[in-house]
Motif scaffolding. Sequence first.
Motif, short mmCIF file in Angstrom:
data_model
loop_
_atom_site.label_atom_id
_atom_site.label_comp_id
_atom_site.label_asym_id
_atom_site.label_seq_id
_atom_site.Cartn_x
_atom_site.Cartn_y
_atom_site.Cartn_z
N ASN A 69 5.62 -0.47 -22.02
CA ASN A 69 7.06 -0.65 -22.14
C ASN A 69 7.55 -1.87 -21.37
O ASN A 69 8.35 -2.66 -21.88
N PHE A 70 7.08 -2.01 -20.14
CA PHE A 70 7.52 -3.16 -19.35
C PHE A 70 7.13 -4.48 -20.03
O PHE A 70 7.89 -5.45 -20.02
N LYS A 71 5.95 -4.51 -20.59
CA LYS A 71 5.53 -5.73 -21.30
C LYS A 71 6.45 -5.98 -22.49
O LYS A 71 6.91 -7.11 -22.71
N ARG A 72 6.72 -4.93 -23.25
CA ARG A 72 7.57 -5.08 -24.42
C ARG A 72 9.01 -5.42 -24.04
O ARG A 72 9.69 -6.16 -24.74
N TRP A 73 9.48 -4.88 -22.91
CA TRP A 73 10.83 -5.17 -22.45
C TRP A 73 10.97 -6.59 -21.89
O TRP A 73 12.08 -7.06 -21.65
N ASN A 74 9.84 -7.24 -21.64
CA ASN A 74 9.83 -8.63 -21.18
C ASN A 74 10.56 -8.79 -19.84
O ASN A 74 11.37 -9.69 -19.65
N ILE A 75 10.24 -7.91 -18.90
CA ILE A 75 10.82 -8.00 -17.57
C ILE A 75 9.70 -8.00 -16.53
O ILE A 75 8.66 -7.38 -16.72
N PRO A 76 9.89 -8.71 -15.43
CA PRO A 76 8.85 -8.77 -14.40
C PRO A 76 8.71 -7.45 -13.67
O PRO A 76 9.61 -6.61 -13.68
N LEU A 77 7.56 -7.28 -13.04
CA LEU A 77 7.28 -6.08 -12.26
C LEU A 77 7.06 -6.44 -10.81
O LEU A 77 6.67 -7.56 -10.48
N GLU A 78 7.26 -5.46 -9.96
CA GLU A 78 6.92 -5.62 -8.55
C GLU A 78 6.51 -4.27 -7.99
O GLU A 78 7.17 -3.26 -8.23
N ARG A 79 5.41 -4.27 -7.27
CA ARG A 79 4.99 -3.09 -6.52
C ARG A 79 5.41 -3.29 -5.06
O ARG A 79 4.79 -4.05 -4.33
N LYS A 80 6.45 -2.59 -4.66
CA LYS A 80 6.90 -2.65 -3.27
C LYS A 80 6.15 -1.61 -2.44
O LYS A 80 5.82 -0.54 -2.94
N VAL A 81 5.93 -1.91 -1.18
CA VAL A 81 5.05 -1.07 -0.38
C VAL A 81 5.78 -0.39 0.76
O VAL A 81 6.92 -0.72 1.11
N TRP A 82 5.06 0.55 1.34
CA TRP A 82 5.54 1.33 2.48
C TRP A 82 5.56 0.46 3.73
O TRP A 82 4.62 -0.28 4.00
#
Length: 565
Positions: free
Chosen positions: A505-518
């Motif tokens: 879905n994120f790929k199809r939505w064409n929006i960047p991702l970020e994994r934020k950490v503890w």
Amino acid sequence: MKKNIFIKGFAAAALVATMASCSGDYLDLEPITSIDSSTVTNSVKGARYGLYGVCRTMWWPEENFGISQRFISGEASINTFYADVMSPDAMYQVFAPYGVNLFNWSYMRTADYWFCSLSWRYYYNLIAMCNRILDDIDDAEGDPNERDFIKAQLLTIRAHSYQRMLLVYAPRWEDSNNGNAYCLVLRTNFSTQDVPLSTMNQVNAQIYADLDQAIALYKSCGQKRTRGWEPDINVAYGVYARAAATIHDWAKCRDMARLARNGHPIMSAQDYQAGFADANGEWMWYNAPDDEMLGYWCWGGMYACNGSYVSFWGQYGAGSINYDLIRQLKRGDIRSTMYLVPENAPTASTMPKKADFFNKSKVDPTNVNVNYRDAKLKSFVSLFGQSKVPGGDVATWGLPYQVANEQGAADEIMVPFGAQYKFWAHGTYSVSSFPWMRGAEFALLEAEACYRLNDEPGARSALIDVNSQRFTTEYTCTASGEELWNEIMTTSRIELWGEGHSWYNFKRWNIPLERKVWEAGNTNSNNFPSLFKAEYPTNMMKGWTYIIPVSETRYNHAIDMNLVR
């Protein structure tokens, strides 16, 4: 015969060995270990054996692939590996030993690594099996209506296979040069000859053609499936909706999504919290739930919160949700209560506070294990787990996240911040169904398509169909514009969590991702350990496109890799 790894030995092995374990328990047919391929392709009864073998491959273990310790059991594993492990919404400690190269997506462009090859191998195996039967099915002797039904089912599985591979090996639509980007090898007959790459448009045209033909056959043959793991006309509509969404054919997506979910009403909140081990009326397509023959290869052994390997390998857990996603949910959403987060801790002096979840003396910073050393956190883990047993039936389900006695005390198992209690499994081997398709997915695809077509009332109506079953108070939606779009996305992320949709879905939505950490002491930080930290702009790794594996290019000399590098 060429030594193409994905087709190699199929005629001799796939129709016999791969399909060999079709037990009479649920097929009402004899096992086919002694039947040769000509029998499978020359008669309608044989074609039915063959189809059931293809279907069985969708939940049967893939052996000798070099990663047996992580287990590969068909569609469920593919969905988990590609759409959840790589997403920003889920964290699986079982993959931590692969290190940063997995989580920074380096393996996405490593042509000789298993992660790049797995989806290619799996889906081309399905395609090859379908093609082998389709090549001869028109001349198969037997009931013509049953023959047409089997043909429709095989066409549906072939279309599904190509559609899923487009999500992995093709660029997103915005980066595809209007669909003229080269991506896959298009095989529509059982052949091992060299075949050049086809464009995204060519592959999708074949998907549409297969589905148009399949739907016409479903309508004319008068036959119905008898097992939930068989495709039917609703599944064909569902594959069509997914394919249309991939290329942003929104009118087609809307229409097909509506047809797909017809007859599969959204499950109740009670059913949603019942463990996801057994199908209900909303589930459209799913693996067999009672196949003890899989043994410890069952998907639930690794990923159910009471899974056998979750117990044996107490240091891994069964997956946890992105805490930032939980923060975005509205109050009263029952889906937020299925994860171990501070908001679900009772307000009692014996229970932890939010700050305790970010205290490095109480939480293990390397894996955000909250079942670590603090008495209040351990007490919360224990009480929360007991409260999440489906129906409160501990005798049937056991308790989640429990280490076997010989492995140590139960409170030593790792239970990460955000641990999931959505997926449960049955028995020693952790058998369970896994939803390949269900109605909510297509209600949400309908909502997205309506939004893209500037039909906000239609989008809100489809969204309400899902969320009206998910809140403790009445759900209404008056959102518009960007607010409405964000609500559709957030609902998709939480409703379908862990079911193999997020990264797609994120790929199809064409929006960047970020994994934020503890971060110790920072209650505004997230719950992922530092190993998982990464940012994924939309142009990363050729627009999130997996490289064609070397195991294909080594033997298929018609491929020009300059077209995809």
